[in-house]
Design a protein around this motif. Sequence first.
Motif, short mmCIF file in Angstrom:
data_model
loop_
_atom_site.label_atom_id
_atom_site.label_comp_id
_atom_site.label_asym_id
_atom_site.label_seq_id
_atom_site.Cartn_x
_atom_site.Cartn_y
_atom_site.Cartn_z
N GLN A 198 43.98 42.14 32.96
CA GLN A 198 44.26 43.39 33.85
C GLN A 198 42.92 43.76 34.36
OE1 GLN A 198 46.19 46.63 31.55
NE2 GLN A 198 47.72 45.33 30.80
N HIS A 199 41.63 43.66 33.69
CA HIS A 199 40.51 43.89 34.27
C HIS A 199 40.25 43.26 35.41
CE1 HIS A 199 39.71 45.65 30.04
NE2 HIS A 199 38.79 46.02 30.57
N GLN A 200 40.48 41.85 35.34
CA GLN A 200 40.16 40.85 36.56
C GLN A 200 41.20 41.37 37.84
OE1 GLN A 200 37.85 38.93 36.54
NE2 GLN A 200 37.16 39.00 34.39
N LEU A 201 42.34 41.67 37.66
CA LEU A 201 43.35 42.01 38.38
C LEU A 201 42.86 43.32 39.21
CD1 LEU A 201 46.80 40.88 36.88
CD2 LEU A 201 45.90 40.08 39.01
N LEU A 202 42.59 44.29 38.24
CA LEU A 202 42.20 45.74 39.00
C LEU A 202 40.99 45.18 39.80
CD1 LEU A 202 42.86 48.31 38.95
CD2 LEU A 202 41.15 48.81 37.37
N ALA A 203 39.86 44.49 39.36
CA ALA A 203 38.69 44.14 40.16
C ALA A 203 39.01 43.39 41.32
CB ALA A 203 37.91 43.24 39.41
N LEU A 204 40.11 42.69 41.47
CA LEU A 204 40.44 41.77 42.65
C LEU A 204 41.22 42.83 43.48
CD1 LEU A 204 41.99 38.60 41.50
CD2 LEU A 204 39.99 38.96 42.57
N GLY A 205 41.97 43.89 43.10
CA GLY A 205 42.66 45.01 44.13
C GLY A 205 41.41 45.89 44.45
N PHE A 206 40.38 46.21 43.63
CA PHE A 206 38.91 47.07 44.28
C PHE A 206 38.51 46.06 45.60
CE2 PHE A 206 34.64 48.01 44.06
CZ PHE A 206 34.59 49.27 43.97
N LEU A 207 38.38 44.79 45.22
CA LEU A 207 37.69 44.02 46.24
C LEU A 207 38.32 44.01 47.36
CD1 LEU A 207 35.33 41.96 46.79
CD2 LEU A 207 36.69 40.31 45.93
N ASP A 208 39.51 43.72 47.28
CA ASP A 208 40.49 43.66 48.47
C ASP A 208 40.42 45.09 49.33
OD1 ASP A 208 42.18 42.05 50.20
OD2 ASP A 208 44.01 43.37 49.45
N ALA A 209 40.51 46.32 48.61
CA ALA A 209 40.70 47.52 49.38
C ALA A 209 39.03 47.76 49.96
CB ALA A 209 40.94 48.52 48.54
N VAL A 210 37.93 47.25 49.37
CA VAL A 210 36.81 47.69 49.86
C VAL A 210 36.54 46.73 50.99
CG1 VAL A 210 34.20 47.44 49.41
CG2 VAL A 210 35.78 48.49 47.70
N SER A 211 36.79 45.78 51.12
CA SER A 211 36.79 44.50 52.18
C SER A 211 37.24 44.90 53.26
CB SER A 211 37.14 43.23 51.73
OG SER A 211 38.66 43.12 51.51
N ARG A 212 38.24 45.97 53.37
CA ARG A 212 38.84 46.36 54.58
C ARG A 212 38.06 47.35 55.09
NH1 ARG A 212 43.65 45.03 51.51
NH2 ARG A 212 43.86 46.97 50.51
N ARG A 213 37.14 47.82 54.38
CA ARG A 213 36.36 48.91 55.06
C ARG A 213 34.98 48.78 55.04
NH1 ARG A 213 40.41 50.47 51.97
NH2 ARG A 213 41.61 52.37 52.52
N ALA A 214 34.55 47.52 54.67
CA ALA A 214 32.87 47.21 54.78
C ALA A 214 32.93 45.78 55.16
CB ALA A 214 32.27 47.55 53.48
N ASP A 215 31.61 45.25 55.65
CA ASP A 215 31.36 44.00 55.75
C ASP A 215 31.22 43.22 54.38
OD1 ASP A 215 28.72 44.38 55.08
OD2 ASP A 215 28.09 44.59 57.03
N ASP A 216 31.07 42.22 54.53
CA ASP A 216 30.82 41.20 53.33
C ASP A 216 29.75 41.67 52.34
OD1 ASP A 216 33.08 39.68 54.14
OD2 ASP A 216 32.23 37.84 54.86
N VAL A 217 28.62 41.85 53.32
CA VAL A 217 27.41 42.03 52.51
C VAL A 217 27.34 43.50 51.89
CG1 VAL A 217 25.12 42.46 52.72
CG2 VAL A 217 25.83 40.77 53.72
N ALA A 218 28.01 44.42 52.33
CA ALA A 218 28.14 45.63 51.73
C ALA A 218 29.15 45.76 50.68
CB ALA A 218 28.70 46.70 52.91
#
Length: 414
Positions: free
Chosen positions: A238-258
Amino acid sequence: MKDRLTKDQLAALVPELLLTGQLIDRSGMAHLISAFGRDGMAQVAIEEWMAASPVYTGRIRAALGIDGDGVVDMFKCLQLDIGAPPQFMDFRYRIDDEYHGSFVLDHCGALLDVEPMGEDYVTAMCHTIEDPTFDATAIATNRRARIRPVHRPPRMPADRAPHCEWAVTIEPDREELPLPKVTEPMLVTQAATVELTPIDPDATDGLVDYRGPLVEDVNFAEWSTSALRRVLEEVTLQHQLLALGFLDAVSRRADDVATDDIFDKQLIGIAGIASERVRAAVCEDRSDAQALADVLNLNPVFGPRQYTGFYAEAVDDEHVEVHIARDSKALADGGWLRLLVDGRLDALQSAATAVHPTWVVGETVDAPLEKLVRIGRGEPQREAGEVAIVRFSGGASFTFADRGPSRALPLTVV
């Protein structure tokens, strides 16, 4: 390591990891506020939980035989959800009939963390975030389910208890809710389908599934060793899936480095707190090399091994070696383990420092099949600022109480 844990240690560790899963957001949200403001933070939180919770709820239903479509089945899943860790988020359930019920939170640790920040943050969490994410969790049990507030914060009066109340209804002629669009990418991840340790259906030392009645408080000591190992792995996933959801959401708002900078900060913070709590639960006051290896192997940000290919071993009294497979399912998904393989090792240092400040991440060896990281004794390391941020949550120091044997929740006669 989990194969060497006693049943009592496993039972103690499950609620600990449910709590560290909740604290992932305490680790990440401060950095989101800095990058995107309060409203941006709330939108990322909505998207990450809506992405992950239908997937991991479906997994826990399959693992534990929770195969019905009523409120009892939904509540069972909530008791095994990192979004509702026991006691810290103290859900009290009421069952009116198969398709109607409610719950209150006698204690909401998340609310107590946010209230000092002001009503706007309380409203963001208890209104903006909760409305869509509760429904996303509910549809894993029944797409005609709805979870609606009876009352919720901001609290009026300020000391109102219980903190909130929610009604749950399932109506057969109601339109089904669709699967959230943000969930669809999660369904095709390796995390969604990875096979974990099967439960022995013939185990005689406790429960092997959750097919019986809903209980008021899950007493994990009543579960079989085999079932506890699987639950521990599912909660870790569950930790890993939540982290993937977080990553996906952030990547829609910032470039790869940020995006990776924010993702790494989240990982550093939760890695340290998780190591601290795991060590207290299973290693007592030990901080030797074997204790460090054991804590790293049980730290949920690095597991489960079937998914991450991560394991640590004590090579002597003063050295631990960490192995990170290059062909793991986690690397294919691009989550937390990718950061370590890419050389971002501050989270590993954070996790080691929590066992003892003199454990220092040192030499790395990049082999074709794995990345090897050596940890040895050195000058004491300071706690990372990202870990200090998580300590603002009451969850970082929360103590679980023994609530005794589980009691079946009765049907409420209205």
